[in-house]
Enzyme design. Structure first.
Site, PDB file in Angstrom:
ATOM      1  N   TYR A 182      -8.302  -0.974 -12.689  1.00 54.32           N
ATOM      2  CA  TYR A 182      -7.735  -2.026 -11.840  1.00 54.32           C
ATOM      3  C   TYR A 182      -6.552  -2.719 -12.526  1.00 54.32           C
ATOM      4  CZ  TYR A 182      -7.635  -5.486  -8.119  1.00 54.32           C
ATOM      5  OH  TYR A 182      -7.238  -6.252  -7.051  1.00 54.32           O
TER       6      TYR A 182
ATOM      7  N   PRO B  16      -4.814   1.431   0.248  1.00 54.71           N
ATOM      8  CA  PRO B  16      -4.481   0.191  -0.459  1.00 54.71           C
ATOM      9  C   PRO B  16      -5.595  -0.420  -1.313  1.00 54.71           C
ATOM     10  CG  PRO B  16      -4.707  -0.191   1.902  1.00 54.71           C
ATOM     11  CD  PRO B  16      -4.758   1.288   1.709  1.00 54.71           C
TER      12      PRO B  16
ATOM     13  N   TYR C  96     -13.546  -8.697  -2.838  1.00 50.99           N
ATOM     14  CA  TYR C  96     -13.684  -7.439  -2.105  1.00 50.99           C
ATOM     15  C   TYR C  96     -15.111  -7.416  -1.558  1.00 50.99           C
ATOM     16  CZ  TYR C  96      -9.432  -5.548  -4.363  1.00 50.99           C
ATOM     17  OH  TYR C  96      -8.149  -5.324  -4.785  1.00 50.99           O
TER      18      TYR C  96
ATOM     19  N   LYS D 135      -2.677  -0.289  -5.659  1.00 56.06           N
ATOM     20  CA  LYS D 135      -1.955   0.541  -6.623  1.00 56.06           C
ATOM     21  C   LYS D 135      -0.575   1.023  -6.179  1.00 56.06           C
ATOM     22  CE  LYS D 135      -4.770   0.290  -9.868  1.00 56.06           C
ATOM     23  NZ  LYS D 135      -4.358  -0.579 -10.937  1.00 56.06           N
TER      24      LYS D 135
ATOM     25  N   HIS E   2      -4.612 -13.595 -12.714  1.00 54.16           N
ATOM     26  CA  HIS E   2      -6.065 -13.520 -12.469  1.00 54.16           C
ATOM     27  C   HIS E   2      -6.745 -12.684 -13.550  1.00 54.16           C
ATOM     28  CE1 HIS E   2      -6.005 -14.414  -7.840  1.00 54.16           C
ATOM     29  NE2 HIS E   2      -5.397 -15.337  -8.548  1.00 54.16           N
TER      30      HIS E   2
HETATM   31  P1  FAD Z   1       9.179   1.624   0.034  1.00 56.56           P
HETATM   32  O1  FAD Z   1       8.789   0.249  -0.325  1.00 56.56           O
HETATM   33  O2  FAD Z   1       8.680   2.199   1.318  1.00 56.56           O
HETATM   34  O3  FAD Z   1      10.768   1.681   0.013  1.00 56.56           O
HETATM   35  C1  FAD Z   1      11.504   2.744   0.538  1.00 56.56           C
HETATM   36  C2  FAD Z   1      12.807   2.218   1.078  1.00 56.56           C
HETATM   37  O4  FAD Z   1      13.598   3.300   1.549  1.00 56.56           O
HETATM   38  C3  FAD Z   1      12.618   1.292   2.259  1.00 56.56           C
HETATM   39  O5  FAD Z   1      13.320   0.088   2.035  1.00 56.56           O
HETATM   40  C4  FAD Z   1      13.176   2.072   3.436  1.00 56.56           C
HETATM   41  O6  FAD Z   1      13.754   1.239   4.420  1.00 56.56           O
HETATM   42  C5  FAD Z   1      14.203   2.942   2.759  1.00 56.56           C
HETATM   43  N1  FAD Z   1      14.546   4.167   3.470  1.00 56.56           N
HETATM   44  C6  FAD Z   1      13.741   4.962   4.226  1.00 56.56           C
HETATM   45  N2  FAD Z   1      14.432   6.008   4.697  1.00 56.56           N
HETATM   46  C7  FAD Z   1      15.696   5.876   4.236  1.00 56.56           C
HETATM   47  C8  FAD Z   1      16.859   6.644   4.387  1.00 56.56           C
HETATM   48  N3  FAD Z   1      16.868   7.762   5.129  1.00 56.56           N
HETATM   49  N4  FAD Z   1      17.985   6.231   3.778  1.00 56.56           N
HETATM   50  C9  FAD Z   1      18.000   5.113   3.032  1.00 56.56           C
HETATM   51  N5  FAD Z   1      16.912   4.334   2.861  1.00 56.56           N
HETATM   52  C10 FAD Z   1      15.776   4.718   3.446  1.00 56.56           C
HETATM   53  N6  FAD Z   1       0.184  -1.280  -1.418  1.00 56.56           N
HETATM   54  C11 FAD Z   1      -0.728  -2.013  -2.013  1.00 56.56           C
HETATM   55  O7  FAD Z   1      -0.966  -1.791  -3.185  1.00 56.56           O
HETATM   56  N7  FAD Z   1      -1.371  -3.032  -1.335  1.00 56.56           N
HETATM   57  C12 FAD Z   1      -1.083  -3.314  -0.022  1.00 56.56           C
HETATM   58  O8  FAD Z   1      -1.649  -4.224   0.547  1.00 56.56           O
HETATM   59  C13 FAD Z   1      -0.134  -2.540   0.637  1.00 56.56           C
HETATM   60  N8  FAD Z   1       0.184  -2.781   1.920  1.00 56.56           N
HETATM   61  C14 FAD Z   1       1.090  -1.948   2.537  1.00 56.56           C
HETATM   62  C15 FAD Z   1       1.411  -2.159   3.881  1.00 56.56           C
HETATM   63  C16 FAD Z   1       2.310  -1.323   4.546  1.00 56.56           C
HETATM   64  C17 FAD Z   1       2.612  -1.549   6.008  1.00 56.56           C
HETATM   65  C18 FAD Z   1       2.912  -0.252   3.837  1.00 56.56           C
HETATM   66  C19 FAD Z   1       3.880   0.699   4.540  1.00 56.56           C
HETATM   67  C20 FAD Z   1       2.622  -0.074   2.475  1.00 56.56           C
HETATM   68  C21 FAD Z   1       1.722  -0.910   1.823  1.00 56.56           C
HETATM   69  N9  FAD Z   1       1.412  -0.749   0.471  1.00 56.56           N
HETATM   70  C22 FAD Z   1       0.488  -1.509  -0.125  1.00 56.56           C
HETATM   71  C23 FAD Z   1       2.046   0.239  -0.360  1.00 56.56           C
HETATM   72  C24 FAD Z   1       3.205  -0.320  -1.159  1.00 56.56           C
HETATM   73  O9  FAD Z   1       3.831  -1.332  -0.433  1.00 56.56           O
HETATM   74  C25 FAD Z   1       4.115   0.852  -1.444  1.00 56.56           C
HETATM   75  O10 FAD Z   1       3.418   1.737  -2.299  1.00 56.56           O
HETATM   76  C26 FAD Z   1       5.454   0.481  -2.074  1.00 56.56           C
HETATM   77  O11 FAD Z   1       6.258  -0.196  -1.124  1.00 56.56           O
HETATM   78  C27 FAD Z   1       6.181   1.742  -2.566  1.00 56.56           C
HETATM   79  O12 FAD Z   1       7.483   1.450  -2.933  1.00 56.56           O
HETATM   80  P2  FAD Z   1       8.655   2.491  -2.688  1.00 56.56           P
HETATM   81  O13 FAD Z   1       9.869   1.825  -3.225  1.00 56.56           O
HETATM   82  O14 FAD Z   1       8.252   3.807  -3.180  1.00 56.56           O
HETATM   83  O15 FAD Z   1       8.753   2.661  -1.094  1.00 56.56           O
HETATM   84  C1  DHB Z   2      -3.713  -7.140  -1.959  1.00 59.87           C
HETATM   85  C2  DHB Z   2      -3.607  -5.869  -1.472  1.00 59.87           C
HETATM   86  C3  DHB Z   2      -4.503  -4.911  -1.907  1.00 59.87           C
HETATM   87  O1  DHB Z   2      -4.392  -3.652  -1.446  1.00 59.87           O
HETATM   88  C4  DHB Z   2      -5.505  -5.209  -2.799  1.00 59.87           C
HETATM   89  O2  DHB Z   2      -6.380  -4.261  -3.176  1.00 59.87           O
HETATM   90  C5  DHB Z   2      -5.591  -6.483  -3.293  1.00 59.87           C
HETATM   91  C6  DHB Z   2      -4.691  -7.463  -2.864  1.00 59.87           C
HETATM   92  C7  DHB Z   2      -2.754  -8.171  -1.489  1.00 59.87           C
HETATM   93  O3  DHB Z   2      -1.931  -7.864  -0.621  1.00 59.87           O
HETATM   94  O4  DHB Z   2      -2.837  -9.312  -1.964  1.00 59.87           O
END
Ligand code: FAD
Ligand code: DHB
Length: 387
Positions: free
Chosen positions: A381, A289, A197, A293, A72
């Site tokens: 962005y 969210p 948005y 980011k 995009h």
């Molecule tokens: P995570 O993806 O949380 O990975 C951490 C991993 O560690 C998980 O698999 C977990 O199971 C594992 N874990 C936890 N505890 C333990 C343990 N004790 N031992 C071993 N493993 C463990 N960001 C956006 O930009 N847009 C969005 O729309 C958006 N939607 C989201 C919706 C939800 C419900 C959530 C929770 C987050 C969302 N985010 C979104 C944020 C984005 O998904 C996260 O920033 C991203 O997943 C971060 O990656 P990470 O690897 O740091 O953590």
């Molecule tokens: C999506 C999530 C976001 O937080 C955003 O700002 C834009 C798109 C998505 O899940 O597609």
């Protein structure tokens, strides 16, 4: 059991780190609390910055991303019944974003790890880290294991155990918002070529997508929203109301096959490292969210950690490890500010103060009318290369 880097958590941060270390000849063991099926199905973010795509290219896991991801070149801001395009191409010298689901990135990384036949243990329990020795103990398939290592990477997300293990030395910065997002996936053709948005008197809404036949949409709701109060017909009605345009607009509707509520917070701990434990991604920081980011920031952290570890193992140079926290936090706070800015500009808190509503409107008009303001939004962005 022994390895150079023990990685706790197989989300985007842990899996990308494992892959970058593999390519640099550094050994690692990845420990994940959940099952493979669970982490591959968990629906979360969907927007990848150019630098995240570049990182996944370097990691050699981007073949499907380039086939299926949607590039995009702009987004729409919609308010007062009018849409305004923010043209990334023109404002950032040709940069773009790619829409590709986080769980697809996770699937591609897991497949690559398993193909390399490197250790990735699912469904581990009783994970405990000892930061001074350093080591990680856990239970896997009924056996207690102790993994000794040089370094622990705490990539275990917001609810993990690694941050807790060094809580005594951390300063927490936090803001919890009085609203949340109700997110859906639907079998419907996207109603726009780009993300929308919308700031509307009924609350914020976002129209996004996952493929030419699947849309992802979000509605501002209350943090304790009960999904039972949201039958599909009410969701479509509310989305249509919030995306209204003066000339008329109707979303393409379809079967909703996933619904969830995501709370919104800003959260940072400092420092992101203590002794031999390095926190990365959601374990160290959460952004609201709006602006997509979270996953991009998690991947930016582990790129820094991977190059610091590479220098350490190649020549004993510890400078990258010593400056890891400071280096990451510069981007973390820039991104915190951007996510806060987007969240504040686009959401309507319950009982919004009329003065603040006027300021919000003035800000929206400014980013749509001023090239300088639009450029600032666009460069944040698509993702800043250097912070
Ligand atoms: P995570 O993806 O949380 O990975 C951490 C991993 O560690 C998980 O698999 C977990 O199971 C594992 N874990 C936890 N505890 C333990 C343990 N004790 N031992 C071993 N493993 C463990 N960001 C956006 O930009 N847009 C969005 O729309 C958006 N939607 C989201 C919706 C939800 C419900 C959530 C929770 C987050 C969302 N985010 C979104 C944020 C984005 O998904 C996260 O920033 C991203 O997943 C971060 O990656 P990470 O690897 O740091 O953590
Ligand atoms: C999506 C999530 C976001 O937080 C955003 O700002 C834009 C798109 C998505 O899940 O597609």
């Amino acid at each position: 059991m022994e390895t150079q880097v023990a990685i706790v958590g197989a989300g985007p941060a842990g899996l990308v780190l494992a892959r970058l270390l593999e390519l640099r000849g550094v050994s690692s063991v990845v420990l994940e609390a959940r099952s493979r099926e669970y982490v591959e199905q968990r629906v979360r973010a969907g927007v990848l910055e150019q630098r995240t795509v570049d990182c996944l290219d370097e990691a050699g896991v981007s073949e499907r991303l380039h086939e299926e991801g949607m590039v995009h070149h702009g987004i729409e801001l919609r308010f007062g019944g009018v849409g305004h395009r923010i043209d990334f191409n023109a404002l950032t010298g040709g940069k773009s974003i790619t829409v590709y689901g986080q769980q697809e990135v996770v699937k591609d990384l897991i497949a690559a790890r398993l193909e390399s036949e490197l250790p990735l243990l699912f469904e581990v329990s009783d994970v405990a880290v000892d930061v001074s020795r350093p080591s990680v103990s856990f239970t896997h398939e009924g056996r207690s294991v102790e993994l000794s290592c040089d370094v622990i990477a705490g990539c275990d997300g917001f609810h993990g155990v690694c941050r807790e293990a060094i809580a005594d030395v951390l300063t927490v910065y936090e803001r919890v918002y009085p609203f949340a997002w109700l997110g859906i996936l639907a079998r419907s053709k996207p109603s726009s070529e780009e993300l929308i948005y919308a700031n509307h008197a009924r609350g914020f809404a976002l129209h996004s997508m996952r493929s030419p036949s699947v849309t992802r949409s979000y509605l501002q709701c209350s943090p304790d929203e009960d999904l039972d109060d949201w039958p599909d017909a009410r969701i479509w009605e509310e989305l249509n109301a919030r995306f209204e345009l003066d000339g008329g607009f109707a979303l393409n509707e379809g079967e909703i096959f996933e619904k969830g509520v995501t709370p919104m917070r800003s959260f940072v701990v400092e420092p992101m490292q203590h002794e031999k434990l390095f926190l990365a991604g959601d374990a160290a920081h959460i952004v609201p969210p709006t602006g997509a980011k979270g996953m991009n920031l998690a991947i930016a952290d582990v790129e820094i950690l991977a190059s610091a570890l590479e220098s350490f193992y190649a020549s004993g140079d510890t400078s990258g490890l010593e400056s890891y926290s400071e280096h990451c936090l510069r981007r973390v706070w820039r991104v915190q500010h951007f996510s806060y800015f987007m969240t504040s500009m686009l959401h309507r808190p319950d009982g919004q103060d009329p003065f603040e509503a006027k300021l919000q409107h003035a800000q929206l008009e400014y980013v749509c009318r001023s090239e300088a303001a639009a450029k600032s939004l666009a460069e944040n962005y698509v993702g800043l290369h250097e912070v």
